[in-house]
Design an enzyme around this catalytic site. Sequence first.
Site, PDB file in Angstrom:
ATOM      1  CG  HIS A 119      -2.748  -4.057   8.264  1.00 21.58           C
ATOM      2  ND1 HIS A 119      -2.726  -4.256   9.538  1.00 21.58           N
ATOM      3  CD2 HIS A 119      -1.440  -3.927   7.802  1.00 21.58           C
ATOM      4  CE1 HIS A 119      -1.400  -4.399   9.920  1.00 21.58           C
ATOM      5  NE2 HIS A 119      -0.561  -3.913   8.695  1.00 21.58           N
ATOM      6  CG  ASP A 135      -6.969  20.361  30.639  1.00 14.41           C
ATOM      7  OD1 ASP A 135      -6.656  19.769  29.525  1.00 14.41           O
ATOM      8  OD2 ASP A 135      -7.816  19.800  31.210  1.00 14.41           O
ATOM      9  CD1 TRP A 173      -0.474   1.865   2.681  1.00 15.84           C
ATOM     10  CD2 TRP A 173      -1.193   3.904   3.635  1.00 15.84           C
ATOM     11  NE1 TRP A 173       0.504   2.724   2.578  1.00 15.84           N
ATOM     12  CE2 TRP A 173       0.394   3.926   3.137  1.00 15.84           C
ATOM     13  CE3 TRP A 173      -1.534   5.276   4.113  1.00 15.84           C
ATOM     14  CZ2 TRP A 173       1.081   4.849   3.349  1.00 15.84           C
ATOM     15  CZ3 TRP A 173      -0.641   6.084   4.302  1.00 15.84           C
ATOM     16  CH2 TRP A 173       0.586   5.984   3.982  1.00 15.84           C
ATOM     17  CB  SER A 200      -5.141  14.441  13.214  1.00 16.63           C
ATOM     18  OG  SER A 200      -5.232  14.366  11.927  1.00 16.63           O
ATOM     19  CG  HIS A 217       8.498  11.452   2.794  1.00 17.23           C
ATOM     20  ND1 HIS A 217       8.960  10.273   2.947  1.00 17.23           N
ATOM     21  CD2 HIS A 217       9.170  12.165   3.688  1.00 17.23           C
ATOM     22  CE1 HIS A 217      10.129  10.479   3.511  1.00 17.23           C
ATOM     23  NE2 HIS A 217      10.274  11.364   4.176  1.00 17.23           N
ATOM     24  CD  GLU A 222       0.234  10.355   8.195  1.00 16.62           C
ATOM     25  OE1 GLU A 222      -0.091  11.521   8.450  1.00 16.62           O
ATOM     26  OE2 GLU A 222      -0.005   9.641   9.283  1.00 16.62           O
ATOM     27  CE1 TYR A 272      11.737  11.060   8.790  1.00 14.41           C
ATOM     28  CE2 TYR A 272      10.808  11.423   6.611  1.00 14.41           C
ATOM     29  CZ  TYR A 272      11.701  10.765   7.682  1.00 14.41           C
ATOM     30  OH  TYR A 272      12.762  10.549   7.034  1.00 14.41           O
ATOM     31  CB  SER A 288      15.054  12.143  23.255  1.00 14.70           C
ATOM     32  OG  SER A 288      15.058  12.291  21.617  1.00 14.70           O
ATOM     33  CG  HIS A 341      11.333   8.827  -1.543  1.00 11.31           C
ATOM     34  ND1 HIS A 341      11.627   9.538  -0.627  1.00 11.31           N
ATOM     35  CD2 HIS A 341      10.175   8.339  -1.022  1.00 11.31           C
ATOM     36  CE1 HIS A 341      11.021   9.712   0.443  1.00 11.31           C
ATOM     37  NE2 HIS A 341       9.901   9.035   0.260  1.00 11.31           N
ATOM     38  CB  THR A 343      17.635  10.334  10.122  1.00 14.43           C
ATOM     39  OG1 THR A 343      16.656  11.061   9.564  1.00 14.43           O
ATOM     40  CG2 THR A 343      16.999   9.105  11.003  1.00 14.43           C
ATOM     41  CE  LYS A 403      15.617  13.132  16.625  1.00  9.03           C
ATOM     42  NZ  LYS A 403      15.749  14.372  17.597  1.00  9.03           N
ATOM     43  NE  ARG A 419       3.265  -2.761  -0.719  1.00 11.11           N
ATOM     44  CZ  ARG A 419       3.204  -1.129  -0.304  1.00 11.11           C
ATOM     45  NH1 ARG A 419       3.931  -0.579  -1.124  1.00 11.11           N
ATOM     46  NH2 ARG A 419       2.517  -0.945   0.694  1.00 11.11           N
TER      47      ARG A 419
HETATM   48  C1  HEM Z   1      16.362   7.465   6.129  1.00 12.11           C
HETATM   49  C2  HEM Z   1      14.957   7.672   6.174  1.00 12.11           C
HETATM   50  C3  HEM Z   1      14.308   7.004   5.215  1.00 12.11           C
HETATM   51  C4  HEM Z   1      14.216   6.809   3.826  1.00 12.11           C
HETATM   52  C5  HEM Z   1      15.712   7.355   3.073  1.00 12.11           C
HETATM   53  C6  HEM Z   1      13.214   6.204   3.307  1.00 12.11           C
HETATM   54  C7  HEM Z   1      12.891   5.880   1.804  1.00 12.11           C
HETATM   55  C8  HEM Z   1      11.846   5.322   1.316  1.00 12.11           C
HETATM   56  C9  HEM Z   1      11.616   5.135   0.126  1.00 12.11           C
HETATM   57  C10 HEM Z   1      12.471   5.565  -1.092  1.00 12.11           C
HETATM   58  C11 HEM Z   1      10.313   4.361  -0.173  1.00 12.11           C
HETATM   59  C12 HEM Z   1       9.765   3.964  -1.711  1.00 12.11           C
HETATM   60  C13 HEM Z   1       9.924   2.692  -1.740  1.00 12.11           C
HETATM   61  C14 HEM Z   1       9.091   2.095  -2.864  1.00 12.11           C
HETATM   62  O1  HEM Z   1       7.819   2.384  -3.005  1.00 12.11           O
HETATM   63  O2  HEM Z   1       9.743   1.467  -3.827  1.00 12.11           O
HETATM   64  C15 HEM Z   1       9.886   4.443   1.270  1.00 12.11           C
HETATM   65  C16 HEM Z   1       8.824   4.038   1.486  1.00 12.11           C
HETATM   66  C17 HEM Z   1       8.096   3.898   2.682  1.00 12.11           C
HETATM   67  N1  HEM Z   1       8.519   4.276   4.100  1.00 12.11           N
HETATM   68 FE1  HEM Z   1      10.436   5.345   3.876  1.00 12.11          FE
HETATM   69  N2  HEM Z   1      11.973   6.203   4.164  1.00 12.11           N
HETATM   70  C18 HEM Z   1      12.837   6.510   5.552  1.00 12.11           C
HETATM   71  C19 HEM Z   1      12.276   6.570   6.575  1.00 12.11           C
HETATM   72  C20 HEM Z   1      10.790   6.196   6.662  1.00 12.11           C
HETATM   73  C21 HEM Z   1      10.100   6.458   7.994  1.00 12.11           C
HETATM   74  C22 HEM Z   1      10.889   6.961   9.369  1.00 12.11           C
HETATM   75  C23 HEM Z   1       9.190   6.018   7.847  1.00 12.11           C
HETATM   76  C24 HEM Z   1       7.747   5.777   9.023  1.00 12.11           C
HETATM   77  C25 HEM Z   1       7.644   5.967  10.110  1.00 12.11           C
HETATM   78  C26 HEM Z   1       8.865   5.275   6.619  1.00 12.11           C
HETATM   79  C27 HEM Z   1       7.693   4.890   5.989  1.00 12.11           C
HETATM   80  C28 HEM Z   1       7.610   4.374   4.717  1.00 12.11           C
HETATM   81  C29 HEM Z   1       6.170   3.570   4.342  1.00 12.11           C
HETATM   82  C30 HEM Z   1       5.010   3.532   5.075  1.00 12.11           C
HETATM   83  C31 HEM Z   1       6.754   3.331   2.764  1.00 12.11           C
HETATM   84  C32 HEM Z   1       5.867   2.608   1.997  1.00 12.11           C
HETATM   85  C33 HEM Z   1       4.708   3.498   1.574  1.00 12.11           C
HETATM   86  C34 HEM Z   1       3.928   2.590   0.442  1.00 12.11           C
HETATM   87  O3  HEM Z   1       4.192   2.385  -0.597  1.00 12.11           O
HETATM   88  O4  HEM Z   1       2.886   1.846   1.003  1.00 12.11           O
HETATM   89  N3  HEM Z   1      10.129   5.571   5.969  1.00 12.11           N
HETATM   90  N4  HEM Z   1      10.782   4.839   2.144  1.00 12.11           N
HETATM   91 CU   LIG Z   2       8.731   8.651   1.734  1.00  9.59          CU
END
Ligand code: HEM
Ligand SMILES: [Cu+2]
Lengths: 534, 187
Positions: A86, A115, A151, A179, A262, A264, A266, A277, A311, A337, A340, A459
């Site tokens: 998934h 193009d 994943w 990609s 990370h 990724e 973004y 926007s 993190h 962020t 924005k 999880r």
């Molecule tokens: C203010 C912005 C953000 C902060 C401060 C932040 C912070 C964090 C932190 C600290 C974790 C780790 C949590 C843990 O595993 O204990 C996390 C996990 C994650 N974040 Fe964010 N994040 C932010 C924005 C985003 C954005 C924009 C995305 C994607 C579009 C995103 C996607 C993810 C994903 C996919 C995970 C989990 C990864 C995994 O363990 O499978 N985050 N984030």
């Molecule tokens: Cu991250």
Amino acid sequence: MNATTTANGHAEGHAGGHPDHGHQPAGLMRWLTTTNHKDIGTMYLWFSFAMFIVGGCMALMIRSELFQPGLQIVKPEFFNQLTTLHGLIMVFGAIMPAFVGFANWMIPLQIGASDMAFGRMNNWSFWLLPPAALLLVLSMFVPGGAAAAGWTLYPPLTIQQGMGMDMAIFAIHILGMSSIMGSINIITTILNLRAPGMTLMKMPLFSWTWLVTAYLIIAVMPILAGVVTMTLTDRHFGTHFFSAAGGGDPVLFQHIFWFFGHPEVYIVIIPGFGVVSQVISAFSRKPVFGYASMVYAIAAIGILSFTVWAHHMYTTGMPISAQLYFMYATMLIAVPTGVKIFNWTATMWRGSLSFETPMLFAIGFIFLFTLGGFSGLVLAMAAVDVQMQDTYYVVAHFHYTMVAGALFSAFAGAYYWLPKWTGHMYNEKLGKVHFWLSFIFFNMTFFVQHFLGIAGMPRRIPDYALQFTEFNQISTIGAFGFGLSQLLFLYIAISCIKGGEKAPAKPWDGAEGLEWEVPSPAPHHTWVVQPIVK
Amino acid sequence: MSAATGAKNWRTLLRLAAFSVLMFGFGYALIPLYPVMCKTLGINQTGVDDRPAVSAQVDETRSVVVEFDSNVHGMPWKFRPLVSHVTVHPGAITQVSFEVVNTLPTPVTGQAIPSYGPPLAAEYFRKLECFCFNKQTLKPGERREMPVVFVIDPALPKDISTVTLSYTFFEVEGNRRTAGRNPGASA
Ligand code: HEM
Ligand SMILES: [Cu+2]
């Protein structure tokens, strides 16, 4: 930043006159051999939607199992395969290709290019995707089943599992190739093929966000390819990068993976920033507030995203000083962020707002993505994350950013540009119903997961303690509602392709940009003579 | 598209492709780079509180009594502090010594575990050097003086005026002196 074009009339006349040029194969061969950015964009979008349905079905199986405590529907091994596939399918098969589809369709139109720079390579980039998707799906049926390590593919599990893991690794190689080629194409197109007078700082924000995203992709996708290759050689060729038995270091995998991972996240969200926007600006009938600061904020987010990877690893036993560094660096990203989000709000301030479907999804995006940012900040605190790591709180966080963020912005973009693509208006009433159903069921599915996480539900586990039952049932019902609502989108999109009210060249009176100066539907060839932007 | 643009596009493509190949290599370079970086930055220990030990300020306005206590857990060692207590200002670096004697005719390895009274004080008690950081192996009959260098964090809550530092030596299992010493006891 309105572009007045002198060559416009000519381009339209040329394009409208003989849209097909009469020298392309018909039927399947047309799609297999096409080098046209609009055809390829369309294929990307359909592919992405198909993967969205496949990944969605897996999510519904996961949620069905979690409807009750205990084991009912799937075996634990299979449950783990479901969560793994998934995640991989949604990130690499649904969200990323969706935005590459938007990029193919819209970047040449927005910058006045005829193009993409490399048509043939563009075709390859797309046609690599179906074999990769096939590998992932078929891996469920080989002995031992699909990859089941999550994943994030952490060793030691990835070193121990069966051939499904090899298939996942090859799929990742192929998806990465695709990609990277797509990104090289996008960067070259934007840097070299802009219409005369279209300076970088006049470029629409969607194209800008893709320029930054494409650089992120060519910087980190090779690292992902490298780290899964190391896993592969650990499995079969006697290396010991990560296998502790031979002196390797499993935690090192996490460092390298998240150095990719990370940026990724973004890569997934930044093109969505661009869509939102433009949509907010169009339906506020105002230019976007602080255009330059938007560009700098995107660039800042892109650069900072390389400095915060650990993190995700607070519980691996980092020294306190490293935890403190990653905590503050992560919080720093929230600043651009926040810029924005402030600018989007300021764009709406005193605007002449209307709430068509794209605007609803864009506002829904701002609201829910901000929530996801806040839960990110909570997780960024090392002391708090020690408790939250690997609980449903993290699941809630990243679904607020990836579903209510990336996916909602993709819907906003789809409704915004559907008239341009198809030449018809979509059914506005049904579009709004789609939004409200998605909004309500999304929150029903994921908001409760915050509570589950805080209460300690881990999880990626098919069973849970009794006291979590009610919230899990709410979440499962929400998930089915959300999934079914997406079929409504399929219906709306198909009926919009088939017919409907004819769309004018510029169906949204507040919209800006070159894409609205070609007729709807956009003819097969546009901007053969480049417009001149004043 | 003109020939000039075509050539320019190819140059851009090659540069970007070279960059992504480089990044693939960089992924591999991280394998040796990580240990080196961790060493040079001094962060190659896990879970260690490596914050700078103290603010340079010595708080001369208060004194704290530090008492020392020593125990052995089922070991043939004699273990005692050379002073029973010291009075220190928070922030000042202090060194004390402990004495340990192996009473056996065989080498013995032990590990000292510290504990604090009141437990809250543990957070504010910074050991810069301690025999408890390593296992200690004593030769037959050996006597050893072992230093502890510590600093009390000035942030120690005001209501704590006495801190007890207690060590207990445990024998390290893997090095247990089995055969030969007590042949009769094995039944
Ligand atoms: C203010 C912005 C953000 C902060 C401060 C932040 C912070 C964090 C932190 C600290 C974790 C780790 C949590 C843990 O595993 O204990 C996390 C996990 C994650 N974040 Fe964010 N994040 C932010 C924005 C985003 C954005 C924009 C995305 C994607 C579009 C995103 C996607 C993810 C994903 C996919 C995970 C989990 C990864 C995994 O363990 O499978 N985050 N984030
Ligand atoms: Cu991250």
